[in-house]
Motif scaffolding. Sequence first.
Motif: not given
Length: 268
Positions: A38-43
């Motif tokens: 859910p953290a944008e740009g984070w896998t």
Amino acid sequence: MVDPQAVRAVLEDLRAEGEALDALVAPLGARGWEADTPAEGWTVAHQVAHLAWTDGRALLAVLDPDRFTGELGGDLAELAASVDTGAAAGAAEPYPELLARWREGRTRLLDALAAAPPDARFPWYGPPMSTASVATGRLMETWAHGEDVADTFRVRREPTARLRHVVRIAVRARDYAFAVHGMAPPAEPFRVELVAPDGSSWTYGPPDAAQRVTGPALDFCLLAVRRRHRDDTAVRARGADADRWLSVAQAFAGPPGKPRAAANGGAA
């Protein structure tokens, strides 16, 4: 006088929190580690890499505080850039190597904190932190990023009594949260009354305080680590300042980051 037994208890809780997240990510294959959170740009890999990076920074602060202080950036924007760079670099590693590095770093930090004097204080991105505070800070971050991983796979993790550490940090960081959002901290104390996972009550602040925050401890923690929009929690405020706090509360140092959208599509 710092109670050494209390410090040891915090370290055991930190160990348990790390092991809980480890059990969630260790069975994942490459596709799982590459899944978007859910953290944008984070896998998932970014999440673990971030924990490995911040554990490393905490270890440096404990073992070589002068060097840590010398490497501190000048502002919150520089800190945010360093955080993103550290996460991206770690996420580029093969995931078995990243997992092994995170495990080794966790162990080294726990050993260093166990060997440190209970009343020691170490530099950090904000006020200096005690041995126990470093441990609770790492526990808070581990739990928060663990929520990102759990949300990615729609896994519900049972809340534990370890959430008390997250609550305590958030309550103590009230004035910091106002300040980092460019707001003057309230002059009067708040009363915080939360329902713990076992149904007991966790309370902070004077019983007769006019400004109050109430609700489930889990919801308060999710709000304080900015993993939920306040509209998606059962946390409630009485008083204008307490209400404003629920919109800015954060249990971590540094910039607040992008808020989570409400489940109905709204935004903070």
